[in-house]
Design an enzyme around this catalytic site. Sequence first.
Site, mmCIF file in Angstrom:
data_model
loop_
_atom_site.group_PDB
_atom_site.id
_atom_site.type_symbol
_atom_site.label_atom_id
_atom_site.label_comp_id
_atom_site.label_asym_id
_atom_site.label_seq_id
_atom_site.Cartn_x
_atom_site.Cartn_y
_atom_site.Cartn_z
ATOM 1 C CG HIS A 270 -2.082 0.829 1.255
ATOM 2 N ND1 HIS A 270 -2.468 1.606 0.201
ATOM 3 C CD2 HIS A 270 -2.972 1.122 2.261
ATOM 4 C CE1 HIS A 270 -3.518 2.330 0.541
ATOM 5 N NE2 HIS A 270 -3.844 2.057 1.792
ATOM 6 C CG HIS A 309 -4.160 0.508 -8.245
ATOM 7 N ND1 HIS A 309 -5.494 0.467 -7.902
ATOM 8 C CD2 HIS A 309 -3.567 1.371 -7.395
ATOM 9 C CE1 HIS A 309 -5.684 1.296 -6.894
ATOM 10 N NE2 HIS A 309 -4.547 1.849 -6.560
ATOM 11 C CG ASP A 365 3.040 4.263 -4.128
ATOM 12 O OD1 ASP A 365 2.995 5.392 -3.636
ATOM 13 O OD2 ASP A 365 2.373 3.304 -3.725
HETATM 14 N N1 ACO Z 1 4.827 -7.056 -10.695
HETATM 15 C C1 ACO Z 1 4.719 -8.261 -11.323
HETATM 16 N N2 ACO Z 1 3.586 -8.991 -11.375
HETATM 17 C C2 ACO Z 1 2.498 -8.446 -10.770
HETATM 18 C C3 ACO Z 1 2.524 -7.211 -10.110
HETATM 19 C C4 ACO Z 1 3.749 -6.507 -10.091
HETATM 20 N N3 ACO Z 1 3.840 -5.321 -9.481
HETATM 21 N N4 ACO Z 1 1.300 -6.939 -9.609
HETATM 22 C C5 ACO Z 1 0.530 -7.982 -9.927
HETATM 23 N N5 ACO Z 1 1.251 -8.886 -10.640
HETATM 24 C C6 ACO Z 1 0.742 -10.122 -11.242
HETATM 25 C C7 ACO Z 1 0.507 -11.186 -10.189
HETATM 26 O O1 ACO Z 1 1.661 -11.986 -10.006
HETATM 27 C C8 ACO Z 1 -0.649 -11.942 -10.784
HETATM 28 O O2 ACO Z 1 -0.140 -12.747 -11.829
HETATM 29 P P1 ACO Z 1 -0.787 -14.207 -12.096
HETATM 30 O O3 ACO Z 1 -2.181 -13.915 -12.563
HETATM 31 O O4 ACO Z 1 0.100 -14.814 -13.124
HETATM 32 O O5 ACO Z 1 -0.754 -14.932 -10.766
HETATM 33 C C9 ACO Z 1 -1.501 -10.844 -11.455
HETATM 34 O O6 ACO Z 1 -0.550 -9.815 -11.793
HETATM 35 C C10 ACO Z 1 -2.615 -10.279 -10.573
HETATM 36 O O7 ACO Z 1 -2.055 -9.883 -9.311
HETATM 37 P P2 ACO Z 1 -2.877 -9.790 -7.942
HETATM 38 O O8 ACO Z 1 -1.913 -9.903 -6.816
HETATM 39 O O9 ACO Z 1 -4.032 -10.728 -7.984
HETATM 40 O O10 ACO Z 1 -3.471 -8.328 -8.010
HETATM 41 P P3 ACO Z 1 -4.075 -7.510 -6.790
HETATM 42 O O11 ACO Z 1 -5.140 -6.642 -7.328
HETATM 43 O O12 ACO Z 1 -4.426 -8.409 -5.652
HETATM 44 O O13 ACO Z 1 -2.821 -6.635 -6.291
HETATM 45 C C11 ACO Z 1 -1.289 -4.862 -5.946
HETATM 46 C C12 ACO Z 1 -2.679 -5.267 -6.498
HETATM 47 C C13 ACO Z 1 -1.170 -5.305 -4.480
HETATM 48 C C14 ACO Z 1 -1.170 -3.343 -5.992
HETATM 49 C C15 ACO Z 1 -0.195 -5.535 -6.812
HETATM 50 O O14 ACO Z 1 -0.315 -5.136 -8.161
HETATM 51 C C16 ACO Z 1 1.215 -5.265 -6.289
HETATM 52 O O15 ACO Z 1 1.672 -5.979 -5.393
HETATM 53 N N6 ACO Z 1 1.923 -4.208 -6.835
HETATM 54 C C17 ACO Z 1 3.226 -3.868 -6.346
HETATM 55 C C18 ACO Z 1 3.108 -3.087 -5.067
HETATM 56 C C19 ACO Z 1 2.624 -1.663 -5.280
HETATM 57 O O16 ACO Z 1 3.097 -0.961 -6.150
HETATM 58 N N7 ACO Z 1 1.679 -1.236 -4.420
HETATM 59 C C20 ACO Z 1 1.135 0.112 -4.458
HETATM 60 C C21 ACO Z 1 -0.306 0.121 -4.852
HETATM 61 S S1 ACO Z 1 -0.882 1.779 -5.034
HETATM 62 C C22 ACO Z 1 -1.195 2.301 -3.472
HETATM 63 O O17 ACO Z 1 -1.403 1.576 -2.560
HETATM 64 C C23 ACO Z 1 -1.182 3.709 -3.274
#
Ligand code: ACO
Length: 430
Positions: A270, A309, A365
Site C-alpha cells: 500500500h 493496482h 507510487d
Molecule cells: N509485478 C509483477 N507482477 C504483478 C505485479 C507486479 N507489481 N502486480 C501484480 N502482478 C501479477 C501477479 O503476479 C498476478 O499474476 P498471475 O495472474 O500470473 O498470478 C496478477 O498480476 C494479478 O495480481 P494480484 O496480486 O491478484 O493483483 P491484486 O489486485 O491483488 O494486487 C497490488 C494489487 C497489491 C497493488 C499488486 O499489483 C502489487 O503488489 N503491486 C506492487 C506493489 C505496489 O506498487 N503497491 C502500491 C499500490 S498503489 C497504493 O497503494 C497507493
Amino acid sequence: MSHQSTLTVTDNRTGDTAELPIENGTVSAMEFRQFKTSDDDFGLKVYDPGFKNTASTKSAITWIDGEAGILRHRGYPIEQLAKQSTYLESAWLLLHGELPDADELQTWEGRIDELTLLPESVADTISTFRIGGDPMGMFVSAVAALSPCHPEAGEVEDGENRALQIRRILASVPTIAAFCFRRRGDLPLVYPERGSGFVANFLEMLFAGTEREAVAREASVRRAVEMLLILHIDHEQNCSANAMRAIGSSGADPYLSLAGAAAALSGPLHGGANQRVLRMLEAIGSPDAVPDFLEKAKDGKRRVMGFGHRVYKNRDPRAEIIKTMVEEVFDAVGRNELIEVARRLEEEALDDDYFTSRKLYPNVDFYSGILYQAIGFPAAMFPVLFAVARTAGWLAQWQEMVEDDEQKIARPRQIYLGPDKRDYVPVKER
Ligand code: ACO
C-alpha cells in the site's frame, strides 16, 4: 428480453428460487441468507477474501473508473484539483461535498492554522523515540498519543465536536510528520509558524536549518508538494480507508482510528510501496540493466514495485500527473538520475505481454519516490508524506461512515474449517 433490476437465483441443493433486487449494480449479501438447506441452517454466505468484489459502503466522496483510468473527488477530476486547487481547499471539498466560497476557505484555513501546535505530551512522546528509527512507526504512535489529550473526541455522535477533531487532526499531522522526521535525524524541532500557509509551514518545520532549507523554499517545490498532497488525498475504499472505517465503526475516537489507518498504509503493498520502488530502481542501477531485471520479475516470485493496482487496469491518472511534474522540480532541486531507470522500466514493461496482459501499469507510487528523493526526503519518510496527504480522505470516509445510518460495526463472517469439539487434555497427560 425483460429488463427488471433483479437477479433470479436457484439453490440447486433444495430447488428454492428467489428473485433478488439489484440496486446500484449491486445485490445485497444479506439476500443470500434466505437460501437454507434446513431450518437450523445459518443460510448462504458470500466468500470474498480481500474484498475483491464486495461493496462495504455507499459513498459520495471519490469515484474511480479503473478501466478508463479516471479519478474524481466529489465529481471534480483529479487533474483539475491537482493543477488548480490547494490541499486544504480539496480537504474541505471532500469533507463538505462542495468547494468552499472565498470566505469559507479563508475561515477554514485560519481555523486549521490555529491548531498546528501539538500538546507538549505528544512532542515529548516523539522525543523519546529512537534516533534513526522508522518515522512511520513514530507517526502512528504520535497520532494515537493525541487521543488521551482530547478525551472529548470519543463523543463521535456530536457533529460539532467531530468537526473540531477533524480540524485538529488536519492541523496536527504536518507537525507530527515534521517532528518525526527531525527526531529520526536528531535535529532540533522547528515549531509551526502561524500564518505562513499549510505547505510552506510544513516544509519549514521539515527542512529549516538543514542543507535543503533553500530548496524547500522554492516556489516550484512548494507547488509540487501541494500537488502531491492533493494527488494522494483519497482513493475510496482502499486498505487504509477500510481500516479507518472498520476501527471507527466500533465508536473508537478519530485519533485512534486514524492511527490504525496509517498503520494499514505503512505496508509495502500500500503506502510503503514508493520506498520499495526507490530501492528497486537503485538496485537496478542503470537503464541498460532494466531488460534483465524485467525478465527476472516475470517469474511470478517477485513484483515490480510501483506497478499494478487493485482498481486501475489502465494508467493511474495520478502517476501521469506526477510524471509531468518531474522535470519542473528537477530544474529547481537538481536531477535525480533514477528517473532514467524508471522511464526505461515503464517503456519496456508496457511493451511486454506479461505486463500488458495483466493490465499492470505504473501506479501513483512509481514516480512519487523519485520526486520526494530529489526534494530531499529520505525514503523512510515517503509513507509519512502519504499519510499526511491521505488524512483528509480518511477523515472524510470516517465522517461519512459515522453519519450513515446503514453502517454497523464492521464484523465479517468466516468459513470455519477448524476441528470439531474435543476435550481439553492437561499438559502432563499430553
Ligand atoms: N509485478 C509483477 N507482477 C504483478 C505485479 C507486479 N507489481 N502486480 C501484480 N502482478 C501479477 C501477479 O503476479 C498476478 O499474476 P498471475 O495472474 O500470473 O498470478 C496478477 O498480476 C494479478 O495480481 P494480484 O496480486 O491478484 O493483483 P491484486 O489486485 O491483488 O494486487 C497490488 C494489487 C497489491 C497493488 C499488486 O499489483 C502489487 O503488489 N503491486 C506492487 C506493489 C505496489 O506498487 N503497491 C502500491 C499500490 S498503489 C497504493 O497503494 C497507493
